[in-house]
Design a protein around this motif. Structure first.
Motif, PDB file in Angstrom:
ATOM      1  N   GLY A  39      -5.066  17.182  11.668  1.00  0.00           N
ATOM      2  CA  GLY A  39      -6.458  17.458  12.033  1.00  0.00           C
ATOM      3  C   GLY A  39      -7.387  16.396  11.487  1.00  0.00           C
ATOM      4  O   GLY A  39      -7.362  15.253  11.926  1.00  0.00           O
ATOM      5  N   SER A  40      -8.196  16.757  10.484  1.00  0.00           N
ATOM      6  CA  SER A  40      -9.150  15.800   9.914  1.00  0.00           C
ATOM      7  C   SER A  40      -8.677  15.250   8.567  1.00  0.00           C
ATOM      8  O   SER A  40      -9.390  14.500   7.930  1.00  0.00           O
ATOM      9  CB  SER A  40     -10.508  16.476   9.736  1.00  0.00           C
ATOM     10  N   ARG A  41      -7.469  15.609   8.155  1.00  0.00           N
ATOM     11  CA  ARG A  41      -6.969  15.174   6.837  1.00  0.00           C
ATOM     12  C   ARG A  41      -5.794  14.202   6.985  1.00  0.00           C
ATOM     13  O   ARG A  41      -4.970  14.339   7.885  1.00  0.00           O
ATOM     14  CB  ARG A  41      -6.531  16.374   6.018  1.00  0.00           C
ATOM     15  N   VAL A  42      -5.749  13.254   6.031  1.00  0.00           N
ATOM     16  CA  VAL A  42      -4.674  12.264   5.982  1.00  0.00           C
ATOM     17  C   VAL A  42      -4.048  12.316   4.595  1.00  0.00           C
ATOM     18  O   VAL A  42      -4.755  12.349   3.585  1.00  0.00           O
ATOM     19  CB  VAL A  42      -5.215  10.837   6.227  1.00  0.00           C
ATOM     20  N   VAL A  43      -2.716  12.326   4.559  1.00  0.00           N
ATOM     21  CA  VAL A  43      -1.982  12.281   3.292  1.00  0.00           C
ATOM     22  C   VAL A  43      -0.903  11.210   3.441  1.00  0.00           C
ATOM     23  O   VAL A  43      -0.187  11.168   4.442  1.00  0.00           O
ATOM     24  CB  VAL A  43      -1.330  13.642   2.956  1.00  0.00           C
ATOM     25  N   ALA A  44      -0.805  10.341   2.427  1.00  0.00           N
ATOM     26  CA  ALA A  44       0.247   9.321   2.411  1.00  0.00           C
ATOM     27  C   ALA A  44       0.955   9.371   1.075  1.00  0.00           C
ATOM     28  O   ALA A  44       0.319   9.430   0.020  1.00  0.00           O
ATOM     29  CB  ALA A  44      -0.353   7.939   2.638  1.00  0.00           C
ATOM     30  N   TYR A  45       2.283   9.376   1.119  1.00  0.00           N
ATOM     31  CA  TYR A  45       3.110   9.300  -0.078  1.00  0.00           C
ATOM     32  C   TYR A  45       3.771   7.926  -0.072  1.00  0.00           C
ATOM     33  O   TYR A  45       4.420   7.554   0.914  1.00  0.00           O
ATOM     34  CB  TYR A  45       4.191  10.381  -0.081  1.00  0.00           C
ATOM     35  N   CYS A  46       3.604   7.180  -1.164  1.00  0.00           N
ATOM     36  CA  CYS A  46       4.188   5.844  -1.276  1.00  0.00           C
ATOM     37  C   CYS A  46       5.121   5.804  -2.476  1.00  0.00           C
ATOM     38  O   CYS A  46       4.721   6.155  -3.590  1.00  0.00           O
ATOM     39  CB  CYS A  46       3.100   4.790  -1.431  1.00  0.00           C
ATOM     40  N   HIS A  47       6.355   5.363  -2.237  1.00  0.00           N
ATOM     41  CA  HIS A  47       7.352   5.240  -3.304  1.00  0.00           C
ATOM     42  C   HIS A  47       7.761   3.776  -3.425  1.00  0.00           C
ATOM     43  O   HIS A  47       8.062   3.122  -2.433  1.00  0.00           O
ATOM     44  CB  HIS A  47       8.586   6.088  -2.998  1.00  0.00           C
ATOM     45  N   ASN A  48       7.773   3.264  -4.655  1.00  0.00           N
ATOM     46  CA  ASN A  48       8.125   1.874  -4.915  1.00  0.00           C
ATOM     47  C   ASN A  48       9.510   1.795  -5.565  1.00  0.00           C
ATOM     48  O   ASN A  48       9.654   2.086  -6.751  1.00  0.00           O
ATOM     49  CB  ASN A  48       7.084   1.234  -5.837  1.00  0.00           C
ATOM     50  N   PRO A  49      10.539   1.373  -4.825  1.00  0.00           N
ATOM     51  CA  PRO A  49      11.877   1.274  -5.399  1.00  0.00           C
ATOM     52  C   PRO A  49      12.150  -0.058  -6.092  1.00  0.00           C
ATOM     53  O   PRO A  49      13.217  -0.251  -6.646  1.00  0.00           O
ATOM     54  CB  PRO A  49      12.780   1.432  -4.177  1.00  0.00           C
ATOM     55  N   TYR A  50      11.194  -0.998  -6.065  1.00  0.00           N
ATOM     56  CA  TYR A  50      11.405  -2.348  -6.580  1.00  0.00           C
ATOM     57  C   TYR A  50      10.845  -2.519  -7.989  1.00  0.00           C
ATOM     58  O   TYR A  50       9.981  -1.771  -8.423  1.00  0.00           O
ATOM     59  CB  TYR A  50      10.787  -3.371  -5.626  1.00  0.00           C
ATOM     60  N   PRO A  51      11.303  -3.553  -8.714  1.00  0.00           N
ATOM     61  CA  PRO A  51      10.863  -3.736 -10.106  1.00  0.00           C
ATOM     62  C   PRO A  51       9.456  -4.306 -10.252  1.00  0.00           C
ATOM     63  O   PRO A  51       8.925  -4.335 -11.342  1.00  0.00           O
ATOM     64  CB  PRO A  51      11.898  -4.707 -10.681  1.00  0.00           C
ATOM     65  N   GLU A  52       8.840  -4.752  -9.173  1.00  0.00           N
ATOM     66  CA  GLU A  52       7.493  -5.316  -9.230  1.00  0.00           C
ATOM     67  C   GLU A  52       6.477  -4.280  -8.749  1.00  0.00           C
ATOM     68  O   GLU A  52       6.714  -3.582  -7.760  1.00  0.00           O
ATOM     69  CB  GLU A  52       7.435  -6.556  -8.340  1.00  0.00           C
ATOM     70  N   SER A  53       5.345  -4.179  -9.437  1.00  0.00           N
ATOM     71  CA  SER A  53       4.311  -3.211  -9.047  1.00  0.00           C
ATOM     72  C   SER A  53       3.671  -3.594  -7.719  1.00  0.00           C
ATOM     73  O   SER A  53       3.609  -4.762  -7.345  1.00  0.00           O
ATOM     74  CB  SER A  53       3.227  -3.130 -10.117  1.00  0.00           C
ATOM     75  N   ASP A  54       3.178  -2.587  -7.019  1.00  0.00           N
ATOM     76  CA  ASP A  54       2.551  -2.745  -5.714  1.00  0.00           C
ATOM     77  C   ASP A  54       1.179  -2.080  -5.760  1.00  0.00           C
ATOM     78  O   ASP A  54       1.027  -1.019  -6.365  1.00  0.00           O
ATOM     79  CB  ASP A  54       3.443  -2.078  -4.660  1.00  0.00           C
ATOM     80  N   LEU A  55       0.196  -2.706  -5.151  1.00  0.00           N
ATOM     81  CA  LEU A  55      -1.136  -2.100  -5.050  1.00  0.00           C
ATOM     82  C   LEU A  55      -1.277  -1.586  -3.626  1.00  0.00           C
ATOM     83  O   LEU A  55      -1.264  -2.379  -2.674  1.00  0.00           O
ATOM     84  CB  LEU A  55      -2.216  -3.152  -5.333  1.00  0.00           C
ATOM     85  N   VAL A  56      -1.382  -0.279  -3.455  1.00  0.00           N
ATOM     86  CA  VAL A  56      -1.495   0.310  -2.120  1.00  0.00           C
ATOM     87  C   VAL A  56      -2.905   0.826  -1.902  1.00  0.00           C
ATOM     88  O   VAL A  56      -3.606   1.187  -2.850  1.00  0.00           O
ATOM     89  CB  VAL A  56      -0.468   1.447  -1.907  1.00  0.00           C
ATOM     90  N   ARG A  57      -3.299   0.861  -0.633  1.00  0.00           N
ATOM     91  CA  ARG A  57      -4.652   1.298  -0.286  1.00  0.00           C
ATOM     92  C   ARG A  57      -4.601   2.002   1.068  1.00  0.00           C
ATOM     93  O   ARG A  57      -4.058   1.463   2.028  1.00  0.00           O
ATOM     94  CB  ARG A  57      -5.536   0.064  -0.209  1.00  0.00           C
ATOM     95  N   LEU A  58      -5.157   3.212   1.138  1.00  0.00           N
ATOM     96  CA  LEU A  58      -5.161   3.994   2.370  1.00  0.00           C
ATOM     97  C   LEU A  58      -6.398   3.650   3.189  1.00  0.00           C
ATOM     98  O   LEU A  58      -7.518   3.637   2.678  1.00  0.00           O
ATOM     99  CB  LEU A  58      -5.145   5.497   2.046  1.00  0.00           C
ATOM    100  N   HIS A  59      -6.195   3.379   4.474  1.00  0.00           N
ATOM    101  CA  HIS A  59      -7.280   3.079   5.411  1.00  0.00           C
ATOM    102  C   HIS A  59      -7.294   4.159   6.490  1.00  0.00           C
ATOM    103  O   HIS A  59      -6.257   4.453   7.073  1.00  0.00           O
ATOM    104  CB  HIS A  59      -7.069   1.714   6.066  1.00  0.00           C
ATOM    105  N   THR A  60      -8.450   4.743   6.722  1.00  0.00           N
ATOM    106  CA  THR A  60      -8.578   5.828   7.687  1.00  0.00           C
ATOM    107  C   THR A  60      -9.614   5.463   8.729  1.00  0.00           C
ATOM    108  O   THR A  60     -10.729   5.064   8.393  1.00  0.00           O
ATOM    109  CB  THR A  60      -9.001   7.133   6.986  1.00  0.00           C
ATOM    110  N   GLU A  61      -9.245   5.595  10.006  1.00  0.00           N
ATOM    111  CA  GLU A  61     -10.167   5.350  11.110  1.00  0.00           C
ATOM    112  C   GLU A  61     -10.424   6.685  11.801  1.00  0.00           C
ATOM    113  O   GLU A  61      -9.498   7.328  12.303  1.00  0.00           O
ATOM    114  CB  GLU A  61      -9.549   4.349  12.090  1.00  0.00           C
ATOM    115  N   CYS A  62     -11.686   7.097  11.820  1.00  0.00           N
ATOM    116  CA  CYS A  62     -12.054   8.387  12.403  1.00  0.00           C
ATOM    117  C   CYS A  62     -12.262   8.244  13.907  1.00  0.00           C
ATOM    118  O   CYS A  62     -12.611   7.181  14.409  1.00  0.00           O
ATOM    119  CB  CYS A  62     -13.324   8.920  11.738  1.00  0.00           C
TER     120      CYS A  62
END
Length: 119
Positions: free
Chosen positions: A55-78
């Protein structure tokens, strides 16, 4: 020796000389053909993200299996023109961590995606 025979002999000597010069290069290429090319080392990077729109909600689950950190960012287009699109704050996903990103629109969501950046 007749002139035509001399030309033929000179041509034959020239061909033999060129073949003698080219033989080591041909042998080297044949030896290289049997070897496997060296594999490039690619640094594996990036979380695996699963995004769900309800509906009007967005959920994202991100899992990092690698040894280097990752910067994630959720983008939503209405979907509605008057509803403001959103770019979430960057969240660090460390090695072997899972994060939950959420966002919403007033009405329907047109699309949502996650971007990744190296730290």
């Amino acid at each position: 020796m007749r002139p035509s025979n001399r030309r033929a002999a000179a041509g034959l000597l020239a061909v033999a000389a060129v073949a003698g010069l080219a033989a080591p290069a041909v042998a080297e290429r044949a030896a290289d053909a049997g070897r496997k090319p060296a594999a490039k080392k690619v640094a594996l990077f990036g979380s695996t993200c699963r995004t769900t729109i309800d509906g009007s909600r967005v959920v994202a689950y991100c899992h990092n299996p690698y040894p280097e950190s990752d910067l994630v960012r959720l983008h939503t287009e209405c979907d509605r023109w008057w509803d403001i699109d959103a770019d979430g704050s960057p969240v660090e996903v460390g090695p072997a961590q899972t994060v939950r990103l959420t966002d919403r629109c007033w009405k329907e969501v047109r699309s949502a995606w996650v971007s990744h950046h190296r730290m």
